[in-house]
Enzyme design. Structure first.
Site, mmCIF file in Angstrom:
data_model
loop_
_atom_site.group_PDB
_atom_site.id
_atom_site.type_symbol
_atom_site.label_atom_id
_atom_site.label_comp_id
_atom_site.label_asym_id
_atom_site.label_seq_id
_atom_site.Cartn_x
_atom_site.Cartn_y
_atom_site.Cartn_z
ATOM 1 N N GLU A 35 0.843 -1.211 0.000
ATOM 2 C CA GLU A 35 0.000 0.000 0.000
ATOM 3 C C GLU A 35 0.871 1.251 0.000
ATOM 4 O O GLU A 35 1.850 1.339 0.742
ATOM 5 C CB GLU A 35 -0.899 -0.022 1.251
ATOM 6 C CG GLU A 35 -2.252 0.562 1.006
ATOM 7 C CD GLU A 35 -3.058 -0.265 0.011
ATOM 8 O OE1 GLU A 35 -3.091 0.120 -1.182
ATOM 9 O OE2 GLU A 35 -3.642 -1.274 0.419
ATOM 10 N N HIS A 36 0.470 2.189 -0.849
ATOM 11 C CA HIS A 36 1.217 3.443 -1.027
ATOM 12 C C HIS A 36 2.646 3.161 -1.505
ATOM 13 O O HIS A 36 3.563 3.903 -1.186
ATOM 14 C CB HIS A 36 1.194 4.283 0.255
ATOM 15 C CG HIS A 36 -0.162 4.880 0.512
ATOM 16 N ND1 HIS A 36 -0.597 6.019 -0.117
ATOM 17 C CD2 HIS A 36 -1.186 4.471 1.300
ATOM 18 C CE1 HIS A 36 -1.838 6.299 0.291
ATOM 19 N NE2 HIS A 36 -2.218 5.367 1.141
ATOM 20 N N THR A 37 2.791 2.096 -2.237
ATOM 21 C CA THR A 37 4.089 1.775 -2.840
ATOM 22 C C THR A 37 4.089 2.041 -4.345
ATOM 23 O O THR A 37 5.153 2.209 -4.934
ATOM 24 C CB THR A 37 4.437 0.290 -2.616
ATOM 25 O OG1 THR A 37 3.276 -0.487 -2.928
ATOM 26 C CG2 THR A 37 4.835 0.026 -1.166
ATOM 27 N N ALA A 123 -15.310 3.751 -1.883
ATOM 28 C CA ALA A 123 -15.060 2.814 -0.780
ATOM 29 C C ALA A 123 -13.624 2.315 -0.787
ATOM 30 O O ALA A 123 -13.249 1.497 0.042
ATOM 31 C CB ALA A 123 -16.019 1.635 -0.875
ATOM 32 N N SER A 126 -11.745 1.051 -5.990
ATOM 33 C CA SER A 126 -11.369 1.471 -7.340
ATOM 34 C C SER A 126 -12.491 1.466 -8.361
ATOM 35 O O SER A 126 -12.343 0.978 -9.481
ATOM 36 C CB SER A 126 -10.221 0.604 -7.877
ATOM 37 O OG SER A 126 -9.099 0.785 -7.091
ATOM 38 N N SER A 127 -13.609 2.042 -7.968
ATOM 39 C CA SER A 127 -14.687 2.176 -8.949
ATOM 40 C C SER A 127 -14.261 3.091 -10.101
ATOM 41 O O SER A 127 -14.657 2.872 -11.240
ATOM 42 C CB SER A 127 -15.957 2.711 -8.282
ATOM 43 O OG SER A 127 -15.685 3.918 -7.608
ATOM 44 N N SER A 128 -13.433 4.095 -9.826
ATOM 45 C CA SER A 128 -13.013 5.005 -10.912
ATOM 46 C C SER A 128 -12.146 4.277 -11.928
ATOM 47 O O SER A 128 -12.355 4.419 -13.138
ATOM 48 C CB SER A 128 -12.190 6.177 -10.379
ATOM 49 O OG SER A 128 -12.669 6.641 -9.181
ATOM 50 N N ASP A 172 -4.433 0.636 -9.551
ATOM 51 C CA ASP A 172 -5.855 0.337 -9.707
ATOM 52 C C ASP A 172 -6.212 0.049 -11.169
ATOM 53 O O ASP A 172 -6.923 -0.908 -11.480
ATOM 54 C CB ASP A 172 -6.702 1.514 -9.191
ATOM 55 C CG ASP A 172 -6.346 1.872 -7.749
ATOM 56 O OD1 ASP A 172 -5.699 1.049 -7.071
ATOM 57 O OD2 ASP A 172 -6.698 2.984 -7.322
HETATM 58 C C1 GLA Z 1 -5.216 4.687 -4.318
HETATM 59 C C2 GLA Z 1 -4.462 5.023 -5.594
HETATM 60 C C3 GLA Z 1 -3.455 3.921 -5.918
HETATM 61 C C4 GLA Z 1 -2.561 3.621 -4.726
HETATM 62 C C5 GLA Z 1 -3.388 3.417 -3.462
HETATM 63 C C6 GLA Z 1 -2.547 3.265 -2.235
HETATM 64 O O1 GLA Z 1 -6.000 3.556 -4.513
HETATM 65 O O2 GLA Z 1 -5.367 5.160 -6.666
HETATM 66 O O3 GLA Z 1 -2.700 4.297 -7.040
HETATM 67 O O4 GLA Z 1 -1.612 4.616 -4.549
HETATM 68 O O5 GLA Z 1 -4.298 4.484 -3.247
HETATM 69 O O6 GLA Z 1 -1.800 2.093 -2.268
#
Ligand code: GLA
Length: 379
Positions: A35-37, A123, A126-128, A172
């Site tokens: 996450e956040h990588t 939520a 990743s609906s977008s 995503d």
């Molecule tokens: C959101 C962003 C992703 C990712 C995550 C965190 O979902 O769209 O690109 O950075 O946050 O891991």
């Protein structure tokens, strides 16, 4: 029951009086770990889930795109040769993708159809990205473009960054474009290479929606990105992906306290993601769970993107004996957690954890097992 292509075909037929030419689908995702990588050129391990955005469509002779959203009960249209940015709204995602594809040199054609989704909005599932990839898949079908998942994901990300104005990474869109049924994907966010990682037998992946949605996600997200860039600059590398724990331990103490903790999260999270992938490959669910738990602690304490609701949900999940590990998933500040559990206990897990969480927080959550599905498809 998740939506399926027959639902969309029927909806198209009701509106147009004939079956659609194509039905396209692009899934949401849940991230197991990493996450956040992604915006640090690092590693992520998401799966595409059985919640998706669907479009049933047929080609047109002109350059017009007209779409009716069954969720919002409204229609919107644009012409691919006269794209103008408008105020926010679901159609902007479709226009953004049209812009991005054309900007990359693709020749697009018009189409019309109906759109429906069952990825919960905002939520953290990743609906977008699912909407962007469904749109790209639709344009690809109509204009007969080759479906190259990594390229389409990049162009979808560009639409989101430049047209919609959200500064997301590549995870995503890429998992929505390239997911594989029954597998998570280890994604190298620098090379965009993906490796399918099968699930150990007997486990279930559970999405735990806290029913909280927090604002300020964008500004906090951009702030974290800037801190990571500052840390990479300090270490003299392109991205934090290039810093290992040895280098961090040797030199990291000269960073200011906050930047140091942000960098520590990213550096340790990259290693956890690789380790989690190896654990899955050897069927070691216990280790996978431990790594997920560590990821949550790191996101909560070092990266500071969790929330009380997410922490309460993670604790409720872990309190159940069938849980191997649980963590927040996605950008954070609200939205969903993810747990890996013993599949046999799934029927007991969901209601118990939901009740426990609700008793603690007063929010009515949604807890459900999800299946790993294919990425964007056309039928
Ligand atoms: C959101 C962003 C992703 C990712 C995550 C965190 O979902 O769209 O690109 O950075 O946050 O891991």
């Amino acid at each position: 029951m998740p939506l399926d292509r027959h639902d969309l075909s029927r909806a198209f037929a009701e509106r147009f009086g004939r079956p659609p030419r194509w039905v396209v689908r692009a899934p949401g995702r849940v991230n197991l770990i990493g996450e956040h990588t992604d915006y640090n050129d690092g590693f992520v391990l998401p799966l595409a889930i059985d919640r998706a955005i669907w479009i049933a469509l047929e080609p047109r002779q002109d350059l017009q795109v007209t779409v009716h959203s069954l969720d919002f009960h409204e229609s919107a249209s644009f012409s691919v040769d006269r794209l103008t940015q408008d105020k926010a709204g679901w159609i902007e995602y479709l226009k953004g993708v049209a812009w991005s594809l054309q900007d990359a040199g693709y020749h697009l054609k018009g189409w019309h159809g109906v759109l429906q989704g069952d990825v919960p909005l905002a939520a953290g599932l990743s609906s977008s990205a699912a909407l962007e990839m469904a749109t790209a898949r639709a344009f690809a079908a109509v204009a007969d473009l080759a479906w190259e998942p990594a390229r389409m994901a990049k162009l979808g990300q560009r639409a989101e960054n430049r047209w919609v104005g959200v500064n997301c990474g590549i995870m995503d869109q890429l998992i929505s474009a390239a997911g594989l049924a029954g597998h998570a994907l280890l994604i190298d966010c620098r090379s965009l290479e993906t490796q399918p990682v099968p699930f150990p037998p007997g486990i279930a992946v559970v999405v735990l929606d806290t029913a909280t949605r927090r604002g300020l996600v964008d500004s906090a997200y951009n702030e974290r990105r800037a801190q990571c860039e500052a840390a990479a600059k300090f270490f003299g590398v392109k991205a934090l992906r290039d810093v290992d724990l040895g280098l961090f331990n040797a030199r990291g103490s000269s960073l200011d306290e906050t930047t140091r903790r942000r960098a520590r999260h990213v550096i340790t999270e990259n290693q956890r993601t690789i380790d989690a992938c190896e654990a899955m490959r050897r069927g070691d669910t216990t280790t996978l769970g431990v790594l997920m738990n560590q990821s949550h602690t790191s996101l909560r304490d070092d990266y500071e993107v969790s929330s009380d609701a997410l922490n309460a949900m993670v604790e409720a999940a872990r309190a159940h004996p069938a849980c191997f590990g649980a963590r927040m998933t996605g950008a954070g500040f609200g939205g969903c957690a993810v747990a890996v559990i013993d599949a046999q206990a799934a029927d007991d897990f969901a209601p118990r954890v939901a009740a426990d969480y609700q008793a603690k927080t007063g929010h009515a959550p949604a807890v459900y097992v999800c299946q790993a599905t294919n990425g964007a498809e056309v039928f």
